[in-house]
Design an enzyme around this catalytic site. Structure first.
Site: not given
Ligand code: 13P
Length: 288
Positions: A84, A135, A177, A208, A232
Site C-alpha cells: 500500500d 496513483e 485517510h 480512505g 483505520t
C-alpha cells in the site's frame, strides 16, 4: 496460493461491486481478514504499508506468514498480498519478496516523473504477473507517515497513467485517510465520473474507506470504483473491543491475561468489521 489482483478487480468492475483491501498489522489481523473472506466466499486484498512492513519484521516475514495461513487455514478464495502506498524501492523489495500485487504511489512527484517511474514498474510487474496500482492526485490525511493534501485528480492525467497499462488506478476525489472531519465536503462524484468516462474499463480504487457513508460508497461503486481500502476502521474496532475487555477487568480474572484471550475480542471485532464492509461492497459470494 497468492494471486494477482487483476482478475478479481476486472470481474468486480464488470459486475458492479468492489473488492475490499484490508490493511494488516499482525498475525491476528491477517487471520481475521482471511477467515472472514473464506466464510463469506469473497475475494480479498491484504494491504501492507511500508510502516506495517517494518513493524511485522519485513516483507519476507509477511509473505511467509500469509502463505502459511493460506495453506494451514485452507483458504481457497482469491487472495492478493498488496503493498500500500509504496515507494519505487519498496515496490521492488515486495516484488522480490513474493508479494502478488504492489502500489506505486508517485502522486507526490510531478506527473512526468510519476509516469516515468510507473512505466518502469509496469514492465517489471507484467513480466512477473504481478498487479500494479498507480496513483494520481494525492489522498488527504496521513497514513503511516505518508501525508497527502487531498486534491482531486486531473481526469486527463488519470487517462495518461491508465494508458500505461497499470492494473488499477487510485485517484484523489476528496477522500482522506483516517477519520473524516466534521466539515468534510464529501466525495467529488463529478471528478469520479469524469475519470471513469476517460479510463473506461480500468478498475478505480477508493482509498480512505473508513467513515465514508454507505450511500457514497454505493454511488462510487456505481461510477466505476472496484477496490476500496479500509485501514483505520479495523484499528478503531480492535482498540474499542480490547479496551472494553480490560476495563471490565477480564484480564485479571483467571488466565484472562493470556494473549490468546486478551486479543480475542479485538480479533472478533475485526472479523465483524470486515464482514460488514464485504456485504456493503457487494463482494460476498463472488469468489468463484
Ligand atoms: P482508512 O485508514 O481511512 O480506512 O484508509 C485506508 C487506505 O486508504 C489505505 O491505503
Amino acid at each position: 496460493m497468492l494471486v494477482s489482483a487483476k482478475d478479481m478487480l476486472n470481474k468486480a468492475k464488470a459486475g458492479h461491486y468492489a473488492v475490499g483491501q484490508f490493511n494488516i498489522n499482525n498475525l491476528e489481523w491477517t487471520k481475521a481478514v482471511l477467515l472472514t473472506a473464506q466464510e463469506l466466499n469473497s475475494p480479498v486484498i491484504l494491504g501492507v504499508s511500508e510502516g506495517a512492513g517494518k513493524y511485522m519484521a519485513g516483507y519476507k516475514t509477511i509473505v511467509g506468514m500469509v502463505n502459511g495461513m493460506l495453506e494451514e487455514l485452507k483458504i481457497t478464495v482469491p487472495v492478493a498480498l498488496h503493498l500500500d502506498h509504496g515507494s519505487f524501492d519498496g515496490a521492488m523489495k515486495c516484488i522480490e519478496a513474493g508479494f502478488s500485487s504492489v502500489m506505486f504511489d508517485g502522486s507526490h512527484y510531478p506527473i512526468e516523473e510519476n509516469i516515468e517511474k510507473t512505466t518502469e514498474l509496469v514492465k517489471i510487474c507484467n513480466s512477473k504477473g504481478i498487479s500494479l496500482e498507480a496513483e494520481v492526485g494525492s489522498i488527504g490525511g496521513e497514513e503511516d507517515g505518508v501525508v497527502g493534501a487531498g486534491e482531486c485528480a486531473d481526469p486527463e492525467e488519470c487517462k495518461q497513467v491508465a494508458d500505461l497499462g497499470v492494473t488499477m488506478l487510485a485517484a484523489g476525489i476528496g477522500n482522506i485517510h483516517g477519520k473524516y472531519p466534521e466539515n468534510w465536503a464529501g466525495l467529488s462524484f463529478e471528478t469520479l465520473d469524469a475519470i471513469s468516462r476517460l479510463t473506461g474499463d480500468m478498475p478505480l480504487v477508493l482509498h480512505g474507506g473508513t467513515g465514508i457513508p454507505e450511500d457514497m460508497i454505493k454511488k462510487a461503486i456505481h461510477l466505476g470504483v472496484a477496490k476500496i481500502n479500509v485501514n483505520t476502521e479495523c484499528q478503531l474496532t480492535f482498540a474499542e473491543a480490547t479496551r472494553k475487555y480490560i476495563e471490565a477487568g477480564k484480564d485479571l480474572e483467571g488466565k484472562g491475561f493470556d494473549p490468546r484471550k486478551l486479543l480475542a475480542p479485538g480479533f472478533e471485532a475485526i472479523k465483524a468489521t470486515v464482514k460488514e464492509k464485504m456485504e456493503l461492497f457487494g463482494s460476498v459470494g463472488q469468489a468463484n
